[in-house]
Design an enzyme around this catalytic site. Structure first.
Site, PDB file in Angstrom:
ATOM      1  N   THR A 110       0.828  -1.079   0.042  1.00 58.56           N
ATOM      2  CA  THR A 110       0.046   0.137   0.087  1.00 58.56           C
ATOM      3  C   THR A 110       0.893   1.142   0.045  1.00 58.56           C
ATOM      4  O   THR A 110       2.062   1.261   0.400  1.00 58.56           O
ATOM      5  CB  THR A 110      -0.819   0.207   1.066  1.00 58.56           C
ATOM      6  OG1 THR A 110      -0.288   0.014   2.398  1.00 58.56           O
ATOM      7  CG2 THR A 110      -1.901  -1.277   1.458  1.00 58.56           C
TER       8      THR A 110
ATOM      9  N   GLU B 202      -5.509  -3.350  -1.568  1.00 53.85           N
ATOM     10  CA  GLU B 202      -6.138  -4.587  -1.174  1.00 53.85           C
ATOM     11  C   GLU B 202      -7.362  -5.365  -1.614  1.00 53.85           C
ATOM     12  O   GLU B 202      -7.611  -6.378  -1.458  1.00 53.85           O
ATOM     13  CB  GLU B 202      -6.798  -4.404   0.326  1.00 53.85           C
ATOM     14  CG  GLU B 202      -5.845  -3.947   1.407  1.00 53.85           C
ATOM     15  CD  GLU B 202      -5.471  -2.150   1.212  1.00 53.85           C
ATOM     16  OE1 GLU B 202      -4.867  -1.953   2.381  1.00 53.85           O
ATOM     17  OE2 GLU B 202      -5.688  -1.811   0.263  1.00 53.85           O
TER      18      GLU B 202
ATOM     19  N   LYS C 191     -16.134  16.894   9.645  1.00 53.11           N
ATOM     20  CA  LYS C 191     -17.120  16.803  10.627  1.00 53.11           C
ATOM     21  C   LYS C 191     -17.461  18.129  11.238  1.00 53.11           C
ATOM     22  O   LYS C 191     -16.755  18.477  12.066  1.00 53.11           O
ATOM     23  CB  LYS C 191     -16.948  15.573  11.649  1.00 53.11           C
ATOM     24  CG  LYS C 191     -18.412  15.011  12.163  1.00 53.11           C
ATOM     25  CD  LYS C 191     -18.091  13.704  12.817  1.00 53.11           C
ATOM     26  CE  LYS C 191     -19.223  13.066  13.011  1.00 53.11           C
ATOM     27  NZ  LYS C 191     -19.158  11.739  13.472  1.00 53.11           N
TER      28      LYS C 191
ATOM     29  N   TRP D 163     -21.581  15.499   8.259  1.00 52.64           N
ATOM     30  CA  TRP D 163     -20.167  15.346   7.393  1.00 52.64           C
ATOM     31  C   TRP D 163     -20.544  16.025   6.226  1.00 52.64           C
ATOM     32  O   TRP D 163     -21.396  16.273   5.722  1.00 52.64           O
ATOM     33  CB  TRP D 163     -20.257  13.723   7.255  1.00 52.64           C
ATOM     34  CG  TRP D 163     -19.618  12.930   7.952  1.00 52.64           C
ATOM     35  CD1 TRP D 163     -19.108  13.023   9.302  1.00 52.64           C
ATOM     36  CD2 TRP D 163     -19.639  11.408   7.954  1.00 52.64           C
ATOM     37  NE1 TRP D 163     -18.617  11.836   9.806  1.00 52.64           N
ATOM     38  CE2 TRP D 163     -19.162  10.927   9.132  1.00 52.64           C
ATOM     39  CE3 TRP D 163     -20.282  10.365   7.347  1.00 52.64           C
ATOM     40  CZ2 TRP D 163     -19.210   9.340   9.494  1.00 52.64           C
ATOM     41  CZ3 TRP D 163     -19.956   8.935   7.382  1.00 52.64           C
ATOM     42  CH2 TRP D 163     -19.349   8.630   8.741  1.00 52.64           C
TER      43      TRP D 163
END
Length: 562
Positions: free
Chosen positions: A188, A333, A441, A446
């Site tokens: 990653t 992934e 937030k 959000w």
């Protein structure tokens, strides 16, 4: 209870060697074209690619590489790198593609963590190898991807790729491997902590190649020519080097020259019909085309992924150049493909505006992947296109644990938590609104930084923009736009902020905008918001000045939650 009736079918393992063997046997004359590091154009066929891949397998076996051991690569998109994809995995070793754009310390850590036995490298990375070699004592040898005449002067003793291959006759039969044995290792590109390894299997890679070739994915065929701009060191170039031989697609590999002029000229010269890459690359290509006044003659569609495709870019490709944009989402992934923005028959009959709204999202899953969004308590949330939740996925090419982290699995009740915040609409189209670490937030609600970034880059004077959270004494966090102007363009802070009016809810409106010369990116081209947050950590929003200690002026609170 009686035993199940078993079918009577051949048990032929799904292996990567079967892909190149198929291409060599049934698409043997299809071309692989590479712009070489040496500066010229190299051209050969799938039949020749398999023959040289077998020579590489023989050479690595002669060097003592055993099945299951890792062989690293530090290389651009080219034919020798493609040979490593099949020559390394074909006899059971693991092809470990390494991102050379990372800091040398990170690269050394990755090589050591993977325990690479040999590392193949393009000669442009000779200086990097000289830096790495003393830090990687377990690497038995470094192999330069060139012939003897192009070997660079180096402190490190290296082997010559072409010399190693010339010593082998290619008379080699691919062994029958367990399809669940490891084939590829990718790390990653996270911006915090050490990278994590995703160890794929032959089975998962072949299934991923099948799915990526489907009509509602890349839609590859033997009539296509594909140019992957996405590097082969980044999640196996999204599986394209596996999907192309599966379908017999002509493969055009651009090497190290990824500027707009070089890409356009190669696409035109080779009749490229499909391409794939991250938004930052397409920004450069579109800028070159506008300046040069040129148009595509063969390009039909391009996949945009790695980070969200700005709607303005999508419209430019489609309206100005007649190129279909396939918005895609995935992650290391996931090998990486998860969703692609392809309309079904019914959706294609809707008004253009409705179609466009769907195509701007990341799309729906391809067979093999399932997804859901969950709330803070783990409950599955509705697919209404409005409700935000944490995105979880599962499927046969999704990891169940990270390499060398056998003691713990990241799975939650059999699902992989992606770290993305998203909505899913009733059509099943995914819309990534943020990474969980990037979401803003404000007052307990959000705000999607990606949506605000897309609006910013739609302004005719803005080349690129990032949206980050800044501390606010009343709302906890409020959005700040950090933008890069196009060369020669003029726009004021007030004009850019006014551009958001009417495009989002009032309480989503950014509190401020600042201009910078450039934005930081990760090694894979994604906006590096962690660095931006550090850079602007002490930044005081104008709306924050009116709170705590100053008379509160509601006219300054441009983001009032009403």
């Amino acid at each position: 209870m009686s035993a199940p009736l078993l079918g009577q079918m051949m048990d032929v393992p799904l292996t990567l060697s079967s892909l190149i063997a198929h291409a060599a046997r049934h698409h043997g004359s299809a071309q692989i074209v590479s712009r070489r590091i040496e500066g010229d154009i190299h051209r050969y066929t799938y039949r020749e690619c398999e023959a040289r891949s077998k020579q590489l397998a023989q050479a690595l076996i002669a060097l003592g590489v055993a099945p299951g051991e890792r062989v690293g690569t530090l290389a651009w998109n080219g034919y020798r790198h493609l040979e490593a994809y099949f020559g390394v995995t074909g006899f059971g070793a693991v092809c470990h593609t390494i991102n050379p754009r990372l800091f040398p310390e990170q690269v050394a850590w990755i090589v050591n963590h993977a325990d690479d036995r040999y590392v193949l490298f393009d000669i442009t990375f000779a200086a990097l190898v000289d830096t790495l070699a003393p830090q990687c004592p377990n690497v038995r040898g470094w192999i330069a991807l060139c012939d003897e005449s192009h070997l660079p002067a180096m402190r490190t003793q290296v082997l010559c790729y072409e010399t190693l291959l010339a010593a082998q006759d290619g008379n080699y039969a691919w062994p029958e491997l367990d399809e669940r044995s490891a084939s590829n290792l990718c790390y990653t590109s996270g911006t915090t902590g050490n990278p994590k390894g995703a160890l794929y299997t032959h089975r998962s890679a072949v299934l991923h190649a099948y799915a990526g070739s489907l009509p509602d994915a890349l839609g590859l065929s033997a009539r296509d020519a594909i140019l992957p701009v996405v590097p082969m060191f980044h999640v196996n170039a999204w599986g394209i080097p596996h999907a192309a031989p599966l379908t017999g697609t002509k493969l055009v590999l651009p090497g190290k020259d990824l500027d707009g002029k070089s890409l356009f000229e190669l696409m035109e010269a080779e009749g490229v019909t499909v391409s794939a890459g991250v938004p930052t690359v397409w920004l450069g290509l579109l800028a070159y085309m506008r300046g040069a006044g040129v148009r595509f003659s063969t390009l039909d569609r391009t996949v945009v992924g790695g980070s969200a495709c700005p709607p303005a870019m999508l419209r430019t490709f489609e309206d100005d150049y007649g190129v279909q944009v396939i918005h895609a989402w995935g992650m290391t992934e996931m090998s990486p493909l998860g969703t692609l923005s392809r309309l079904n028959w019914e959706q294609s009959k809707r008004p253009r505006e409705a179609q466009q709204a769907l195509l701007e999202k990341q799309g729906r899953v391809i067979f093999g992947v399932d997804m859901k969004i969950v709330g803070e308590g783990g409950q599955e949330l509705p697919w209404d296109g409005v409700t935000f939740g944490d995105l979880h996925v599962r499927g046969p090419w999704v990891i169940d644990r990270y390499f060398r982290q056998e003691s713990g699995s990241p799975l939650v009740e059999g699902w992989f938590p992606t770290g993305d915040v998203a909505t899913i609409d009733p059509d099943g189209f995914l819309h990534i609104t943020d990474r969980s670490k990037d979401v803003i937030k404000s007052g307990g609600e959000w705000i999607s930084s990606i949506d605000l970034e897309n609006i910013a880059v739609a302004h005719p004077a803005i080349a690129e923009a990032a949206c980050i959270a800044c501390a606010h004494p009343r709302w906890t966090e409020r959005p700040l736009i950090v933008a890069v102007k196009k060369p020669g363009a003029a726009v004021t802070r007030e004009e850019l902020l006014a551009f958001f009016d009417g495009k989002v809810a009032k309480w989503w409106l950014p509190d401020d905008a600042v201009f910078v010369d450039d934005l930081p990116h990760t090694a894979t081209g994604k906006l590096q918001k962690l660095k931006l947050r550090e850079q602007f950590r002490s930044y005081v929003l104008p709306t924050a000045l009116a709170v705590e200690g100053c008379p509160f002026d509601s006219t300054q609170d441009v983001a009032k939650h009403d």
